[in-house]
Scaffold this motif. Structure first.
Motif, short mmCIF file in Angstrom:
data_model
loop_
_atom_site.label_atom_id
_atom_site.label_comp_id
_atom_site.label_asym_id
_atom_site.label_seq_id
_atom_site.Cartn_x
_atom_site.Cartn_y
_atom_site.Cartn_z
N TRP A 373 37.49 43.80 47.78
CA TRP A 373 37.71 44.00 46.34
C TRP A 373 39.09 43.48 45.92
N ARG A 376 39.00 39.60 46.13
CA ARG A 376 38.18 38.99 45.07
C ARG A 376 38.82 39.17 43.71
N SER A 377 39.42 40.32 43.45
CA SER A 377 40.12 40.54 42.17
C SER A 377 41.28 39.56 42.02
N TRP A 378 42.01 39.34 43.11
CA TRP A 378 43.09 38.36 43.11
C TRP A 378 42.54 36.96 42.87
N TYR A 380 39.78 35.96 41.32
CA TYR A 380 39.28 35.76 39.96
C TYR A 380 40.29 36.17 38.90
N LYS A 382 41.25 39.02 37.85
CA LYS A 382 40.80 40.12 37.00
C LYS A 382 40.24 41.21 37.89
N ILE A 383 40.14 42.40 37.34
CA ILE A 383 39.60 43.52 38.10
C ILE A 383 38.09 43.37 38.24
N ILE A 384 37.63 43.23 39.47
CA ILE A 384 36.21 43.08 39.75
C ILE A 384 35.57 44.45 39.94
#
Length: 387
Positions: A373, A376-378, A380, A382-384
Motif C-alpha cells: 500500500w 503503490r500510494s507513492w 501513484y 495519491k492515497i490508494i
C-alpha cells in the motif's frame, strides 16, 4: 493489478521460504563466519549448513529476480497512460528507499536497493524482442562467470586480510549487535557497505539476467497456460535436473570446505561456471515441479496459503527481516551468535508459517499489504484504497 496470475503469486510465496532460509544465518551470527571453515562445531550444524547450500543458496534470489522481471513487465503492459514513465521511476525510487532503510535498520543482505538500481534499466528493455532479451540474459550469465572467476582469484588475498583482523571484527560485531538499537544499526550499516562488492560482482549480473528472462517469459505469456508450456519444460527437465544436482553438489562441497582449499586456476574456472549455471538449472526444476503440483488437484488446499504470501511478498519479506532482527539483536531477544546452523534452519519454519497465517488473515479484509500500500500510494502519488 490486472491480469494477476495465481501461479506467479504461488511461486513468490515459495520463494519467500527459500530466501528466509538463506538470510537467517546472516541475522544469527557475524557475516564473516557464515559458510566459513570454523562456522560449525557439530555434525548436525554442518548438515544444516550443507542443506542450505545445496537446496537454497543462489537458487531463490534467482527465482525472485525472475519473478521481479515478470511482474514489472506486466505492470508496464497494464500501465499505458501518458505518465507511465514517471510512475515507473517513482516506483523504482520508492523501492530503493525501502531497500536503503532495510539495509540500515534490518538486514545487511538487502536486495531491494539492487532491484531498484537494476530495475531502472528494465524501462529501456520494454520494447525489445524476445530473442534480444534471451541473448542479453545469456550474456549477463557469461559476465557473471567472469566476475566470479575474478572474485575467486582475489579470494586468497582477501582471506589473509580477514584472518589477520578476524578476532577484532568478531568482537566488535558481537558487541554491537548485542548492544542497543543505535549500536546495532551502526554496525549493520558498516556490514552493508562491506557487502556491496559481493552484491555487485556476485549477484548483479545474475539478477539482471533473470530480470531479462522474466521479461521474456511475461512478454510471451508463459505461465498463463501451463498445459501449453509443460511439454517444453518436460523436455529439458531431466537435463536441468542432472546438471543442477551435479553443479550444486560441487558448489556445496567447495563452499563448505569439503573439497581441498586453494584449488588450481583451472578448477576455480570450473567452479565459477558450475556455480553460475547450475543454480538457475535447479531453480528451473523447482518451477517445473511446482507448476505440475499447482495445476494438479493436490494443490487446492495449499494454493491460497502460498498465493496470499506471494500477493503480499514485499510486506512478508520486510516483516521476516523485522522478526529475525528482533530475535537476534540485543534490543530484542538477544540470541545473536548463540544458535547453531541446524537450529537456525529449523527456525525458518515457524517464522514462515507465522507470515503465511498473517497473509491469510490480512487478505480477508485488505487487498494490499501494508508495504504494498505504501509503495503503490507513492507510485501513484495519491492515497490508494487498501480495502
Amino acid at each position: 493489478m490486472k491480469n494477476r496470475i495465481g501461479f506467479i503469486d504461488f511461486l513468490r510465496g515459495f520463494a519467500l521460504l527459500g530466501i528466509l532460509v538463506v538470510n537467517l544465518p546472516y541475522f544469527s551470527k557475524p557475516m564473516f563466519i557464515v559458510a566459513s571453515l570454523g562456522e560449525n562445531s557439530t555434525l548436525l550444524d554442518s548438515v544444516g549448513s550443507w542443506i542450505v547450500a545445496f537446496f537454497f543458496e543462489s537458487k531463490f534470489y534467482v527465482l525472485f529476480s525472475f519473478l521481479f522481471g515478470y511482474g514489472f513487465f506486466i505492470q508496464l503492459e497494464n500501465n499505458t497512460e501518458a505518465n507511465s514513465k514517471s510512475r515507473y521511476f517513482r516506483r523504482i525510487l520508492g523501492l530503493g528507499i525501502l531497500g536503503l532503510l532495510h539495509g540500515v535498520f534490518l538486514f545487511i543482505g538487502d536486495i531491494l536497493l539492487s532491484y531498484s538500481i537494476l530495475g531502472a534499466l528494465l524501462w529501456f528493455l520494454r520494447n525489445k524482442s524476445s530473442s534480444w532479451l534471451l541473448k542479453l540474459s545469456l550474456l549477463c550469465l557469461v559476465i557473471a562467470v567472469f566476475c566470479r572467476i575474478g572474485m575467486s582469484l582475489a579470494e586468497v588475498e582477501l582471506k589473509s586480510q580477514l584472518t589477520a583482523n578476524l578476532p577484532r571484527l568478531l568482537e566488535e560485531t558481537r558487541k554491537a549487535y548485542l548492544g542497543g538499537f543505535w549500536e546495532s544499526n551502526v554496525q549493520r550499516t558498516k556490514d552493508t557497505i562491506l557487502s556491496i562488492p559481493f552484491l555487485v560482482f556476485y549477484q548483479w549480473p545474475t539478477v539482471f539476467s533473470m530480470f531479462c528472462l522474466g521479461f521474456y517469459a511475461a512478454k510471451n505469456s508463459l505461465f498463463t497456460d501451463w498445459e501449453r508450456i509443460k511439454p517444453g519444460f518436460k523436455k529439458y527437465f531431466p537435463w536441468a535436473l542432472l546438471f543442477g544436482i551435479l553443479g550444486n553438489l560441487v558448489y556445496t562441497l567447495y563452499s563448505r570446505h569439503i573439497l581441498p582449499e586453494n584449488p588450481s586456476i583451472f578448477l576455480k574456472i570450473i567452479y565459477a561456471i558450475s556455480d553460475t549455471f547450475s543454480a538457475p538449472a535447479l531453480t528451473f526444476c523447482y518451477v517445473y515441479l511446482l507448476g505440475n503440483y499447482y495445476n494438479s488437484g493436490r494443490s487446492f488446499a495449499d494454493r491460497i496459503w502460498f498465493e496470499a504470501m506471494g500477493k503480499f511478498s514485499l510486506t512478508c519479506y520486510l516483516g521476516e527481516s523485522l522478526v529475525c532482527t528482533w530475535i537476534f539483536c540485543g534490543w530484542g531477544l538477544g540470541y545473536f551468535d548463540q544458535l547453531g546452523s541446524y537450529i537456525v534452519l529449523l527456525l525458518t519454519v515457524p517464522i514462515w508459517i507465522f507470515f503465511g497465517a498473517f497473509s491469510l488473515a490480512w487478505k480477508r479484509y485488505f487487498n494490499l499489504g501494508p508495504m504494498e500500500w505504501i509503495l503503490r500510494s507513492w507510485t501513484y502519488w495519491k492515497i490508494i484504497k487498501i480495502f
